[in-house]
Design a protein around this motif. Structure first.
Motif, PDB file in Angstrom:
ATOM      1  N   ARG A 266       0.843  -1.202   0.000  1.00  0.00           N
ATOM      2  CA  ARG A 266       0.000   0.000   0.000  1.00  0.00           C
ATOM      3  C   ARG A 266       0.874   1.247   0.000  1.00  0.00           C
ATOM      4  O   ARG A 266       1.764   1.404   0.838  1.00  0.00           O
ATOM      5  N   ASN A 268       0.884   5.694  -0.535  1.00  0.00           N
ATOM      6  CA  ASN A 268       0.037   6.885  -0.415  1.00  0.00           C
ATOM      7  C   ASN A 268      -0.348   7.388  -1.794  1.00  0.00           C
ATOM      8  O   ASN A 268       0.451   7.360  -2.730  1.00  0.00           O
ATOM      9  N   ASP A 269      -1.565   7.878  -1.914  1.00  0.00           N
ATOM     10  CA  ASP A 269      -2.036   8.375  -3.207  1.00  0.00           C
ATOM     11  C   ASP A 269      -1.344   9.657  -3.645  1.00  0.00           C
ATOM     12  O   ASP A 269      -1.377  10.023  -4.812  1.00  0.00           O
ATOM     13  N   ASN A 270      -0.705  10.339  -2.690  1.00  0.00           N
ATOM     14  CA  ASN A 270      -0.116  11.623  -3.060  1.00  0.00           C
ATOM     15  C   ASN A 270       1.327  11.513  -3.542  1.00  0.00           C
ATOM     16  O   ASN A 270       1.946  12.506  -3.863  1.00  0.00           O
ATOM     17  N   SER A 294      -7.781   0.941  -4.413  1.00  0.00           N
ATOM     18  CA  SER A 294      -7.762   2.331  -3.978  1.00  0.00           C
ATOM     19  C   SER A 294      -8.652   2.496  -2.757  1.00  0.00           C
ATOM     20  O   SER A 294      -9.703   3.118  -2.793  1.00  0.00           O
ATOM     21  N   GLU A 296      -9.152   3.403   1.512  1.00  0.00           N
ATOM     22  CA  GLU A 296      -8.709   4.538   2.312  1.00  0.00           C
ATOM     23  C   GLU A 296      -7.287   4.283   2.800  1.00  0.00           C
ATOM     24  O   GLU A 296      -6.933   3.195   3.227  1.00  0.00           O
ATOM     25  N   GLY A 297      -6.470   5.329   2.714  1.00  0.00           N
ATOM     26  CA  GLY A 297      -5.087   5.193   3.152  1.00  0.00           C
ATOM     27  C   GLY A 297      -4.125   4.908   2.026  1.00  0.00           C
ATOM     28  O   GLY A 297      -2.937   4.755   2.266  1.00  0.00           O
ATOM     29  N   GLY A 298      -4.603   4.831   0.786  1.00  0.00           N
ATOM     30  CA  GLY A 298      -3.664   4.632  -0.311  1.00  0.00           C
ATOM     31  C   GLY A 298      -4.103   3.580  -1.302  1.00  0.00           C
ATOM     32  O   GLY A 298      -5.223   3.082  -1.267  1.00  0.00           O
ATOM     33  N   GLY A 401       3.283  -1.277   5.068  1.00  0.00           N
ATOM     34  CA  GLY A 401       2.706  -1.197   3.734  1.00  0.00           C
ATOM     35  C   GLY A 401       2.525  -2.540   3.062  1.00  0.00           C
ATOM     36  O   GLY A 401       1.771  -2.667   2.095  1.00  0.00           O
ATOM     37  N   ASP A 471      10.863   3.764   2.286  1.00  0.00           N
ATOM     38  CA  ASP A 471      10.430   4.223   0.964  1.00  0.00           C
ATOM     39  C   ASP A 471      11.474   3.954  -0.103  1.00  0.00           C
ATOM     40  O   ASP A 471      11.129   3.671  -1.263  1.00  0.00           O
TER      41      ASP A 471
END
Length: 537
Positions: A266, A268-270, A294, A296-298, A401, A471
């Motif tokens: 998972r 993050n969408d940003n 998609s 919540e949270g990514g 993640g 990351d």
């Protein structure tokens, strides 16, 4: 005559004086014992005769389109009845943020259907050791094997029974040695030894390098044992081996062949779009995965933790040719297509190989073994030309993640991309449902593209962990194998999204078969040799 006469006591056994021991077969039995032996032998002979004159199996029931009816499909499925829950990782910490991994898992396998061999055995196998693997607290081991060749089922079964034993034996040996060294250091420094100092629960964890070394060694030893096992005919048969070992809060993936491990991670969408997402936007595939992943949270994206070992890979082709192999497709072998190596940069897992005629591995001037993979357990003939059992290994620390882990044979991945597999799992409430859905979707795709269906096997794990993501590691893994591809029609077949583009032969890539000089076949593939480790019983 130097011997006293024997006594017959209770008419049960004559004991000969002067004998140090009398084997059971040398004893004289009573009449009742003789009768019992005769009856046992008669039953054994009758069973042997029945095996030789067995009643032919009735053909499976088919529908109007020639496909198995649902009842017949159900008979071919075996595995988990429900999902199971376990705790893995660093259990001593008592803290999810320190490496405890909450795991749910399930496994299913479905025997394939070949119209010309309707009763062909399932050549897939899987193995699960969900807790205390190799006596390690919080350790586990999961593996899938995909056999091939006439004795593929025997090879897969042998690997299922032996690979984990060799690995467990090596891990115990390494951890015990590390523990002994630690205790010697404590004694030298005058420190008091802890309680249960010699118990496996007190043994220190292995480093990444030490664990990976044990994995590599286990594969080589298992391969050698398979060659030496007279009952397993592995000269022209073998098996893939894909496995995941949990140790010290890490997962270590070992791969031989073209089965696969895919991680659902998972993000993050940003954050910036991944190569996989860019590819899906370009080919219009996002509509399939926008729904469940998609959340919540990514977004949950597919990260391959193994890479198919096939002649599509240039590095594998170069290695094979250096060992004396010839690499070409069947059409090239039969002269229907010119000799070339312009198969394109096929990324199996993102691309779907609909071409149906992949590059294969052959002995020079011979039409065997013709393997479409470049590494395996077994395959004695192929081993002489580079088809070896050296695993490719990837280790990753489990973080928050990491939510889905799929271990599966190519029966799952033949016509479904990595991302679609993760999407299906993300839509499911637990691993048992996910396994069922994966089998259903894979089976449907096989029927769409082929007249047969391959054996289909998967292990699905849902993970929950509180450790912070790294990351940099995630980006490196995501960018390693994802490449943007466009869908295209190949040889008149309906393309799948993300499918391989039709291959156009570059005249500059055409090779003269006479100019393909084999390397020294006697040159060893590697200088390293497996350690002498006994398999765990």
């Amino acid at each position: 005559m130097g011997c006293t006469s024997s006594k017959l006591e209770n008419n049960t056994e004559r004991v000969m004086n002067g004998r140090i021991a009398i084997d059971k077969s040398e004893r004289i039995h009573t009449q009742s014992e003789r009768t019992k032996l005769v009856q046992q032998r008669a039953i054994a002979n009758a069973n042997a005769a029945n095996k030789k004159i067995s009643t032919p199996q009735a053909p499976p029931k088919l529908d109007s389109e020639g496909h198995l009816i649902s009842e017949e499909v159900a008979k071919r499925i075996s595995g988990s009845v429900e999902s199971k829950e376990i705790l893995l990782g660093n259990l001593k910490s008592g803290n999810d943020n320190e490496g405890i991994i909450h795991v749910q898992y399930a496994a299913l396998t479905q025997r394939g259907y070949y119209p010309n061999k309707p009763h062909k055995e399932n050549q897939d196998a899987y193995y699960t050791a969900p807790s205390k693997f190799a006596s390690g607290e919080g350790d586990a081991f999961f593996a899938v094997f995909d056999g091939h060749g006439d004795a593929g089922h025997d090879c897969a079964k042998f690997a299922k029974e032996k690979l984990h034993a060799y690995l467990a034996g090596g891990l115990k040996k390494q951890r015990a040695a590390k523990n002994a060294a630690k205790l010697r250091e404590m004694t030298k420094n005058g420190e008091e030894k802890p309680k249960n100092a010699f118990h496996p629960s007190s043994w220190p964890y292995l480093s990444v390098e030490q664990y990976e070394s044990c994995c590599r060694n286990a594969h080589l030893l298992c391969n050698k044992a398979m060659h030496n096992e007279g009952k397993v005919k592995d000269m022209m048969s073998g098996t893939t081996a894909i496995s995941v070992g949990f140790h010290a809060g890490r997962i270590t993936v070992s791969n031989v062949g073209d089965s696969r491990v895919v991680l659902g991670h998972r993000i993050n969408d940003n954050i910036d779009s991944t190569p996989a997402e860019e590819e899906k936007k370009e080919i219009g595939e996002l509509t399939d995965s926008e729904h469940a992943p998609s959340l919540e949270g990514g977004t949950i994206v597919a990260i391959p933790l193994s890479e198919d070992q096939t002649p599509y890979r240039k590095d594998e082709r170069d290695r094979l040719k250096a060992a004396g192999a010839r690499v070409c497709s069947i059409d090239q072998m039969e002269g229907k297509e010119p000799m070339h190596e312009n198969w394109g940069e096929v990324d199996l897992g993102v691309d779907i190989d609909e071409h149906g005629d992949p590059p294969r591995v052959w002995c020079v001037d011979h039409d065997y073994p013709g393997t479409a993979f470049s590494r395996s357990l077994g395959d004695g003939v192929g081993e002489d030309i580079g088809v070896n059992a050296e695993p490719e290994i990837v280790t990753k620390e489990v973080t928050k993640g990491d939510e889905i882990l799929v271990i599966a044979s190519d029966g799952i991945f033949e016509f479904i991309t990595n991302q679609r597999v993760i999407d299906i799992c993300a839509e499911c409430s637990d691993p048992m449902v996910a396994c069922t859905k994966l089998l259903e979707e894979s089976y449907k795709q096989w029927l769409h593209y082929e007249l047969r269906t391959d054996d289909i096997t998967c292990i699905v794990l849902f993970l929950k962990n509180g450790k912070a993501n790294d990351d940099a590691v995630v980006k490196r893994l995501m960018g390693k194998r994802h490449r943007i591809k466009k869908a295209a029609t190949t040889k008149g077949k309906t393309p799948l999204q993300g499918s391989m583009a039709k291959i156009n032969v570059d005249p500059a890539m055409i090779l003269d078969p006479a100019g393909m000089e084999p390397a020294d076949a006697n040159k060893p593939l590697t200088d390293a040799k497996p350690l002498d480790v006994e398999p765990e019983q």
